[in-house]
Design a protein around this motif. Structure first.
Motif, short mmCIF file in Angstrom:
data_model
loop_
_atom_site.label_atom_id
_atom_site.label_comp_id
_atom_site.label_asym_id
_atom_site.label_seq_id
_atom_site.Cartn_x
_atom_site.Cartn_y
_atom_site.Cartn_z
N ARG A 72 0.84 -1.20 0.00
CA ARG A 72 0.00 0.00 0.00
C ARG A 72 0.87 1.25 0.00
NH1 ARG A 72 -2.21 -0.74 4.44
NH2 ARG A 72 -4.15 -1.74 3.76
N THR A 73 1.88 1.28 0.86
CA THR A 73 2.77 2.44 0.95
C THR A 73 3.60 2.59 -0.32
OG1 THR A 73 2.88 2.21 3.35
CG2 THR A 73 4.59 3.52 2.30
N MET A 74 4.11 1.50 -0.85
CA MET A 74 4.87 1.55 -2.10
C MET A 74 4.06 2.18 -3.22
SD MET A 74 6.62 -2.21 -2.33
CE MET A 74 8.25 -2.55 -1.68
N PHE A 75 2.84 1.69 -3.39
CA PHE A 75 2.00 2.16 -4.49
C PHE A 75 1.63 3.64 -4.33
CE2 PHE A 75 0.09 -2.15 -6.05
CZ PHE A 75 1.36 -2.57 -6.38
N ARG A 76 1.49 4.09 -3.10
CA ARG A 76 1.15 5.49 -2.87
C ARG A 76 2.33 6.41 -3.13
NH1 ARG A 76 -2.28 5.31 2.86
NH2 ARG A 76 -4.21 4.44 2.00
N GLU A 77 3.51 5.99 -2.73
CA GLU A 77 4.66 6.89 -2.71
C GLU A 77 5.43 6.97 -4.02
OE1 GLU A 77 5.79 6.63 2.07
OE2 GLU A 77 7.13 5.77 0.57
N ILE A 78 5.39 5.93 -4.82
CA ILE A 78 6.28 5.84 -5.98
C ILE A 78 5.50 6.05 -7.27
CG2 ILE A 78 7.86 4.35 -7.26
CD1 ILE A 78 8.50 3.00 -4.60
N ASP A 79 6.03 6.91 -8.13
CA ASP A 79 5.46 7.13 -9.45
C ASP A 79 6.41 6.56 -10.50
OD1 ASP A 79 3.18 8.48 -8.57
OD2 ASP A 79 4.25 10.39 -8.49
N ALA A 80 5.88 5.77 -11.41
CA ALA A 80 6.70 5.16 -12.46
C ALA A 80 5.80 4.77 -13.62
CB ALA A 80 7.45 3.95 -11.93
N ASP A 81 6.42 4.50 -14.75
CA ASP A 81 5.66 4.03 -15.92
C ASP A 81 5.40 2.53 -15.82
OD1 ASP A 81 5.68 6.58 -17.41
OD2 ASP A 81 7.84 6.24 -17.42
N CYS A 82 6.30 1.83 -15.15
CA CYS A 82 6.16 0.39 -14.96
C CYS A 82 6.71 0.03 -13.59
CB CYS A 82 6.92 -0.38 -16.05
SG CYS A 82 6.93 -2.18 -15.82
N TYR A 83 6.00 -0.83 -12.91
CA TYR A 83 6.40 -1.30 -11.58
C TYR A 83 6.66 -2.80 -11.66
CZ TYR A 83 4.08 3.07 -10.14
OH TYR A 83 3.68 4.38 -10.01
N LEU A 84 7.80 -3.23 -11.15
CA LEU A 84 8.09 -4.66 -11.06
C LEU A 84 8.20 -5.03 -9.59
CD1 LEU A 84 8.85 -7.24 -12.76
CD2 LEU A 84 11.23 -6.69 -12.19
N MET A 85 7.31 -5.89 -9.14
CA MET A 85 7.30 -6.31 -7.74
C MET A 85 7.92 -7.69 -7.62
SD MET A 85 4.06 -6.76 -5.14
CE MET A 85 3.56 -8.36 -5.80
N ILE A 86 8.88 -7.81 -6.70
CA ILE A 86 9.52 -9.10 -6.45
C ILE A 86 9.68 -9.29 -4.95
CG2 ILE A 86 10.78 -9.15 -8.64
CD1 ILE A 86 13.26 -8.22 -7.05
N ASP A 87 9.97 -10.50 -4.54
CA ASP A 87 10.28 -10.78 -3.14
C ASP A 87 11.79 -10.67 -2.93
OD1 ASP A 87 7.62 -11.21 -2.56
OD2 ASP A 87 7.75 -13.38 -2.92
N GLY A 88 12.18 -10.45 -1.71
CA GLY A 88 13.60 -10.29 -1.40
C GLY A 88 14.30 -11.57 -1.02
N ASP A 89 13.67 -12.72 -1.27
CA ASP A 89 14.21 -13.99 -0.80
C ASP A 89 14.98 -14.76 -1.87
OD1 ASP A 89 12.12 -14.70 -2.44
OD2 ASP A 89 10.90 -15.60 -0.87
N ASP A 90 15.20 -14.14 -3.04
CA ASP A 90 15.97 -14.75 -4.13
C ASP A 90 15.33 -16.04 -4.67
OD1 ASP A 90 18.11 -14.76 -5.95
OD2 ASP A 90 19.28 -16.14 -4.69
N THR A 91 14.01 -16.08 -4.68
CA THR A 91 13.33 -17.24 -5.26
C THR A 91 12.93 -17.02 -6.71
OG1 THR A 91 11.22 -16.43 -4.36
CG2 THR A 91 12.44 -18.05 -3.04
N TYR A 92 12.99 -15.75 -7.17
CA TYR A 92 12.62 -15.43 -8.55
C TYR A 92 13.84 -14.94 -9.32
CZ TYR A 92 7.90 -15.33 -6.55
OH TYR A 92 6.74 -15.64 -5.90
N PRO A 93 14.37 -15.72 -10.24
CA PRO A 93 15.50 -15.26 -11.05
C PRO A 93 15.11 -14.04 -11.89
CG PRO A 93 15.22 -17.64 -11.22
CD PRO A 93 14.02 -17.13 -10.50
N ALA A 94 16.10 -13.21 -12.18
CA ALA A 94 15.85 -11.93 -12.86
C ALA A 94 15.73 -12.06 -14.37
CB ALA A 94 16.96 -10.94 -12.51
N GLU A 95 15.84 -13.25 -14.90
CA GLU A 95 15.91 -13.42 -16.36
C GLU A 95 14.63 -13.00 -17.07
OE1 GLU A 95 14.89 -18.19 -16.39
OE2 GLU A 95 16.91 -17.50 -15.89
N ASN A 96 13.49 -12.98 -16.37
CA ASN A 96 12.22 -12.61 -17.00
C ASN A 96 11.84 -11.15 -16.78
OD1 ASN A 96 11.62 -15.72 -15.82
ND2 ASN A 96 11.14 -15.37 -17.98
#
Length: 314
Positions: A72-96
């Motif tokens: 909720r706070t992220m979406f309110r505070e940050i303006d961008a053309d594209c938002y990429l949401m990931i977890d900080g636990d290194d379970t999602y490789p960055a290749e995509n």
């Protein structure tokens, strides 16, 4: 706007991810060199924020505990053309990451879902009840809301500006992904799913998701949102149950009355009448709330159109 000029924000909600956050930041800096990387620390006790700062991320804080509160706070505070949401636990490789962002920037999607379940999730994930929970949630939402989303609860998603600024975050915890998916389906946003590889947490890294407690919250959220988004079906279902009870109890009493002229089973007749009244009340409630829900969707579209008009004028 050219993709090279577009502003991309990588959003990483974090709670005690000191073992993995540095690698995650470096991987996504390499995959998206022009993106701004934001780490929102959610009361970590293991110096996650300090490690993230040294790795080059912009660190901000959310002191209300829970992933939904952070987003909720992220979406309110940050303006961008594209938002990429990931977890900080290194379970999602960055290749995509680049492909997901390009789909948003090219206006081909309002939400891109990183689909783990069609890839390596069930093989990599060592928690069988998590696997069962993902299947159950996917089945329930697809049946109730009439869609075919393959991965409901993934934390790997890309969003358009319109979706982020038009999404009313209500959830406080891990049920946030479920809420996102249902909102996108209900408001007819363009969804695209791409299979992404998934790897289990490294040794020493502990999941913050409680299988039973958070699983119950997710199921409760599904039921609540189904009631709010599809009240006609929700209340109609219970109205049908009470109508069936009324018929089961009442029909034999009336048949007996027509044959003998007597009503020896008054309790059954009373319960049947009460059930019929409850059924009618539920049915009427569903109709009224269904009209309100439809008006709400219409108002949402008008608000979004007004927001786009203001942006063009600016």
């Amino acid at each position: 706007m050219k993709k090279e000029q577009a502003k991309i924000a990588v959003l990483i909600p974090c709670y005690n991810e000191s073992l993995t956050i540095e690698k995650v930041i470096k991987d996504y800096k390499k995959a998206l060199p022009t993106a701004e990387i934001y780490v929102y620390d959610n009361n970590s006790k293991d110096h996650t924020d300090e490690i993230a700062k040294k790795a080059g991320a912009k660190v901000r804080y959310e002191y209300r505990q829970g992933k939904g509160n952070v987003i909720r706070t992220m979406f309110r505070e940050i303006d961008a053309d594209c938002y990429l949401m990931i977890d900080g636990d290194d379970t999602y490789p960055a290749e995509n990451a680049l492909e997901m962002c390009n789909l948003v920037l090219e206006k081909k999607a309002d939400m891109v879902i990183g689909d783990r379940l069609s890839s390596t999730y069930f093989k990599e994930n060592k928690r069988p009840f998590h696997n069962l929970g993902n299947r159950l949630v996917r089945y329930a939402i697809n049946k109730l809301f009439g869609n075919n989303v393959k991965d409901i609860m993934t934390g790997y998603r890309a969003f358009s500006y319109d979706f982020v600024k038009g999404f009313p975050v209500l959830s406080k915890g891990f049920e946030i992904e479920t809420e996102m998916t249902i909102h996108a389906v209900d408001k007819n946003y363009k969804l695209v799913e791409i299979p992404v590889s998934y790897r289990d947490r490294p040794t020493g890294s502990v999941s913050k998701l409680n299988t039973y407690k958070d699983g119950f919250k997710v199921l409760k959220t599904i039921a609540s949102l189904f009631k709010e988004y599809k009240p006609g079906v929700f209340f109609g279902f219970f109205a049908s149950i009470f109508l069936l009870i009324s018929l089961i109890l009442g029909v034999p009493v009336f048949l007996e009355y027509f044959e003998t002229g007597l009503v020896p089973r008054f309790p059954s007749l009373i319960v049947s009448g009460i059930s019929l009244i409850v059924s009618l009340l539920l049915w009427i409630t569903g109709i009224i709330l269904g009209v309100i829900a439809k008006k709400h969707r219409q108002l949402y579209e008008l608000v979004m159109n007004s927001m786009k008009k203001r942006e063009r004028e600016e």
